[in-house]
Design a protein around this motif. Structure first.
Motif, short mmCIF file in Angstrom:
data_model
loop_
_atom_site.label_atom_id
_atom_site.label_comp_id
_atom_site.label_asym_id
_atom_site.label_seq_id
_atom_site.Cartn_x
_atom_site.Cartn_y
_atom_site.Cartn_z
N GLU A 244 5.98 20.81 28.45
CA GLU A 244 6.72 21.08 29.68
C GLU A 244 7.92 20.14 29.79
O GLU A 244 9.01 20.55 30.17
N MET A 245 7.74 18.88 29.43
CA MET A 245 8.81 17.90 29.53
C MET A 245 10.00 18.26 28.66
O MET A 245 11.15 18.08 29.07
N ILE A 246 9.72 18.78 27.47
CA ILE A 246 10.82 19.10 26.55
C ILE A 246 11.29 20.55 26.68
O ILE A 246 12.08 21.04 25.88
N LYS A 247 10.79 21.23 27.71
CA LYS A 247 11.23 22.58 28.07
C LYS A 247 10.94 23.63 26.97
O LYS A 247 11.72 24.55 26.76
N LEU A 248 9.80 23.45 26.29
CA LEU A 248 9.43 24.42 25.25
C LEU A 248 8.13 25.15 25.57
O LEU A 248 7.53 25.76 24.69
N HIS A 249 7.71 25.11 26.84
CA HIS A 249 6.44 25.75 27.21
C HIS A 249 6.47 27.26 26.99
O HIS A 249 5.43 27.87 26.69
N LYS A 250 7.65 27.86 27.09
CA LYS A 250 7.74 29.30 26.85
C LYS A 250 7.71 29.64 25.36
O LYS A 250 7.62 30.81 24.99
N ARG A 251 7.81 28.62 24.53
CA ARG A 251 7.79 28.81 23.08
C ARG A 251 6.50 28.22 22.48
O ARG A 251 6.43 27.93 21.30
N ASP B 291 3.56 29.08 21.34
CA ASP B 291 2.86 29.56 20.15
C ASP B 291 3.80 29.97 19.01
O ASP B 291 3.36 30.59 18.04
N VAL B 292 5.07 29.62 19.13
CA VAL B 292 6.05 29.92 18.09
C VAL B 292 5.96 28.87 16.99
O VAL B 292 5.90 27.67 17.28
N GLN B 293 5.95 29.32 15.75
CA GLN B 293 5.96 28.36 14.64
C GLN B 293 7.25 27.55 14.65
O GLN B 293 8.33 28.07 14.96
N ALA B 294 7.16 26.29 14.28
CA ALA B 294 8.32 25.40 14.33
C ALA B 294 9.48 25.92 13.49
O ALA B 294 10.64 25.74 13.86
N MET B 295 9.17 26.60 12.37
CA MET B 295 10.25 27.08 11.51
C MET B 295 11.04 28.21 12.15
O MET B 295 12.15 28.53 11.71
N ASN B 296 10.51 28.81 13.21
CA ASN B 296 11.19 29.92 13.88
C ASN B 296 11.93 29.49 15.14
O ASN B 296 12.48 30.32 15.85
N LEU B 297 11.96 28.20 15.41
CA LEU B 297 12.72 27.68 16.55
C LEU B 297 14.19 27.55 16.17
O LEU B 297 14.55 27.45 15.00
N THR B 298 15.06 27.56 17.19
CA THR B 298 16.46 27.25 16.94
C THR B 298 16.59 25.78 16.55
O THR B 298 15.65 24.99 16.75
N TYR B 299 17.76 25.41 16.03
CA TYR B 299 17.96 24.02 15.63
C TYR B 299 17.78 23.08 16.82
O TYR B 299 17.09 22.05 16.71
N ALA B 300 18.36 23.42 17.96
CA ALA B 300 18.25 22.56 19.15
C ALA B 300 16.79 22.47 19.60
O ALA B 300 16.34 21.40 20.03
N GLU B 301 16.05 23.56 19.51
CA GLU B 301 14.64 23.55 19.89
C GLU B 301 13.83 22.67 18.94
O GLU B 301 12.91 21.96 19.36
N GLN B 302 14.16 22.72 17.64
CA GLN B 302 13.47 21.87 16.68
C GLN B 302 13.72 20.39 16.99
O GLN B 302 12.80 19.56 16.91
N ARG B 303 14.95 20.07 17.35
CA ARG B 303 15.25 18.67 17.70
C ARG B 303 14.50 18.26 18.97
O ARG B 303 14.02 17.13 19.08
N ALA B 304 14.41 19.18 19.93
CA ALA B 304 13.65 18.89 21.15
C ALA B 304 12.18 18.67 20.83
O ALA B 304 11.54 17.76 21.37
N LEU B 305 11.64 19.49 19.92
CA LEU B 305 10.25 19.32 19.52
C LEU B 305 10.04 17.97 18.84
O LEU B 305 9.03 17.31 19.08
N GLU B 306 10.99 17.57 18.03
CA GLU B 306 10.85 16.26 17.37
C GLU B 306 10.87 15.13 18.40
O GLU B 306 10.13 14.15 18.27
N ILE B 307 11.70 15.26 19.43
CA ILE B 307 11.67 14.28 20.52
C ILE B 307 10.30 14.27 21.16
O ILE B 307 9.72 13.21 21.45
N GLY B 308 9.75 15.45 21.40
CA GLY B 308 8.42 15.56 21.99
C GLY B 308 7.36 14.88 21.15
O GLY B 308 6.50 14.15 21.67
N ILE B 309 7.41 15.09 19.84
CA ILE B 309 6.46 14.46 18.93
C ILE B 309 6.61 12.94 18.98
O ILE B 309 5.63 12.19 18.96
N THR B 310 7.85 12.48 19.09
CA THR B 310 8.12 11.04 19.11
C THR B 310 7.51 10.37 20.34
O THR B 310 6.97 9.26 20.26
N ILE B 311 7.57 11.05 21.49
CA ILE B 311 7.07 10.44 22.72
C ILE B 311 5.62 10.79 23.03
O ILE B 311 5.00 10.17 23.89
#
Length: 262
Positions: free
Chosen positions: A138-145, A147-167
């Motif tokens: 929810e914090m990284i605004k990817l709750h609507k995504r 169940d999407v595999q990481a490889m199918n995210l946009t570049y910006a979404e992948q970077r947001a996911l990496e921030i999420g993993i970091t925190i």
């Protein structure tokens, strides 16, 4: 991270790193207080990525000390430093590409929640880890995504996911290596807001080349030139520092001012 009497979240004391006869980091000193947001800037080849690799344990320093909340990190492996409360993202997205957004985040949470290596536990029963993964999503605004595999995210979404993993693991000191690289202006603006939101109350160090991001995000700026921190101060004072202008900022700011005039 165990409590200490140190007034600094992160401290570098005369840190040096040589590769063979070539000295890359030449006596770097830095003192970052808890909750500060610090941008590390400098020309290409200044040693910014090397400095991050030293802090996060990927490289060992040749000499000097790196302290996390007063504890020396000498000789510790990256995962040991992570467990002490420091997490890092990289220039290139480092994700489990075939796992979903939720699964990537849950992997990042498990150890911090006390789930060690086990072959007989069902992850569906790890309610606290699952709840934390949902919270970060929810914090990284990817709750609507979710169940999407990481490889199918946009570049910006992948970077947001990496921030999420970091925190996700609850680290109090966060290192972000060029988090907005490759983004459009609109994506960059949204991402800076995201970084602000998810690092509230945490200590942040980020390497960044976009001066708009640097001056918009950082409480302080550390200027690294030829492996030395030649200035560490507020954005306003760094902008006015003659030595910094000569070494790095003058041409960058001149280019930005010229672009703004058109």
């Amino acid at each position: 991270m165990s409590p200490t009497n140190s007034e600094f979240a992160l401290e570098l004391r005369d840190v040096r790193k040589s590769f063979g006869k070539t000295e890359i980091i030449r006596g770097a000193n830095l003192q970052v207080r808890p909750g500060e947001r610090v941008a590390v800037i400098g020309p290409n080849g200044a040693g910014k990525s090397t400095l991050f690799n030293l802090i996060s344990g990927r490289f060992g320093s040749t000499s000097g000390d790196i302290l996390l909340a007063g504890r020396k990190l000498d000789g510790l492996k990256p995962y040991e430093i992570n467990r002490l409360g420091l997490a890092r993202s990289f220039q290139v997205s480092n994700l489990f590409t075939r796992l979903s957004v939720f699964e990537n985040l849950r992997c990042a949470v498990l150890w911090s929640k006390g789930y060690k290596y086990s072959f007989w536990k069902f992850l569906a029963d790890a309610r606290d880890a699952n709840d934390r993964a949902e919270e970060v999503m929810e914090m990284i605004k990817l709750h609507k995504r979710r169940d999407v595999q990481a490889m199918n995210l946009t570049y910006a979404e992948q970077r947001a996911l990496e921030i999420g993993i970091t925190i996700a693991g609850g680290a109090q000191v966060i290192l972000l290596d060029e988090p907005t690289a490759g983004m459009s202006k609109s994506e960059t603006a949204r991402f800076v807001n995201l970084i602000r939101e998810v690092t509230v109350g945490k200590t942040l160090l980020t390497v960044e080349h976009d001066m708009g991001v640097v001056f918009g995000l950082a409480d302080k700026i550390a200027v690294l030139v030829y492996g030395e921190v030649i200035a560490f101060d507020t954005p306003e004072r760094v902008r006015a520092n003659e030595r910094v202008q000569e070494a790095y900022l003058g041409s960058v700011l001149a280019d930005q001012q010229a672009a703004g005039a058109h």
